[in-house]
Write an enzyme that holds these catalytic residues in place. Sequence first.
Site, short mmCIF file in Angstrom:
data_model
loop_
_atom_site.label_atom_id
_atom_site.label_comp_id
_atom_site.label_asym_id
_atom_site.label_seq_id
_atom_site.Cartn_x
_atom_site.Cartn_y
_atom_site.Cartn_z
N GLU A 43 0.86 -1.19 0.00
CA GLU A 43 0.00 0.00 0.00
C GLU A 43 0.89 1.23 0.00
O GLU A 43 1.75 1.40 0.88
CB GLU A 43 -0.93 0.04 1.21
CG GLU A 43 -1.91 1.21 1.12
CD GLU A 43 -2.86 1.32 2.29
OE1 GLU A 43 -3.89 2.01 2.13
OE2 GLU A 43 -2.59 0.73 3.36
N ASP A 117 -3.12 12.17 -2.32
CA ASP A 117 -3.19 13.62 -2.48
C ASP A 117 -3.46 13.94 -3.95
O ASP A 117 -2.72 13.52 -4.84
CB ASP A 117 -1.86 14.24 -2.05
CG ASP A 117 -1.94 15.74 -1.86
OD1 ASP A 117 -2.70 16.40 -2.61
OD2 ASP A 117 -1.24 16.26 -0.97
N ASP A 153 -12.02 9.84 -4.10
CA ASP A 153 -13.31 10.52 -4.08
C ASP A 153 -13.34 11.65 -5.11
O ASP A 153 -14.36 12.32 -5.24
CB ASP A 153 -13.59 11.10 -2.70
CG ASP A 153 -12.59 12.19 -2.32
OD1 ASP A 153 -11.37 11.93 -2.45
OD2 ASP A 153 -13.02 13.29 -1.93
N THR A 190 -10.98 2.47 3.91
CA THR A 190 -10.00 3.27 4.64
C THR A 190 -10.76 4.23 5.57
O THR A 190 -11.98 4.39 5.46
CB THR A 190 -9.12 4.08 3.70
OG1 THR A 190 -9.90 5.16 3.14
CG2 THR A 190 -8.56 3.23 2.56
N GLU A 193 -12.25 6.88 3.46
CA GLU A 193 -13.38 6.36 2.70
C GLU A 193 -14.66 6.39 3.53
O GLU A 193 -15.72 6.81 3.05
CB GLU A 193 -13.06 4.92 2.29
CG GLU A 193 -13.94 4.37 1.19
CD GLU A 193 -13.35 3.09 0.62
OE1 GLU A 193 -14.03 2.47 -0.20
OE2 GLU A 193 -12.21 2.71 1.00
#
Length: 212
Positions: A43, A117, A153, A190, A193
């Site tokens: 990750e 980011d 998002d 997450t 999320e």
Amino acid sequence: MRRRKKSGAKDELLKLDNMLILNPEEHKGNWKDVAGNKKIHVELGTGRGQFINSLAEKHRDTFFIGIEIKEEILLEAVRKSIDKDLDNIKYLWHDINDIDSIFDEGEIERFYINFCDPWPKKRHSSRRLIHRNFLVKYKKILNSNGEIHFKTDGEELFEFSLNEMLEMGYTVKDVSLNLYREENVDTIKTEYEEKFIAQGKNIYRLSAQNNK
């Protein structure tokens, strides 16, 4: 607002060095030994670790590596792993820009990039973790048919990532423009999320397969 570092986080993190790999460059080309010959998932920007710890707990046959540069945030992720008594996860306190100095060709099966980011200004686009400069590095490090799993998002960032991945020769699949339009979606969330879902934002997802 500039992020304020948590006092003492560095010293506290170094006390938990059994969960860290402090000189990852030394393992380049030999990560299978570190992983005990398990498949390796990484990750990028692991944050507070909810996602990667949940994965590691669910998939004990996979070795997970979380990379994070912010020590006070990484500390939280490491503590979660200790609380769960996980032995199939390690962390790198490292800059992702230098990822090709850590991993050799074909060593990794999967990268996860979650809510990175967006660097919204065009002049900063090369800093995005899904910019082609990074994708070239991932492509080399991923094994044949290895994958990138990406969630955001941001609609503009998602469109940018989709175009970049196609341009760089990845096969894009599992595209969703609203991941949670159905209630029962089998996916690990997450912290960001969960926050965005509560705000009613769409979650965009795709996976991109390496083609070597």
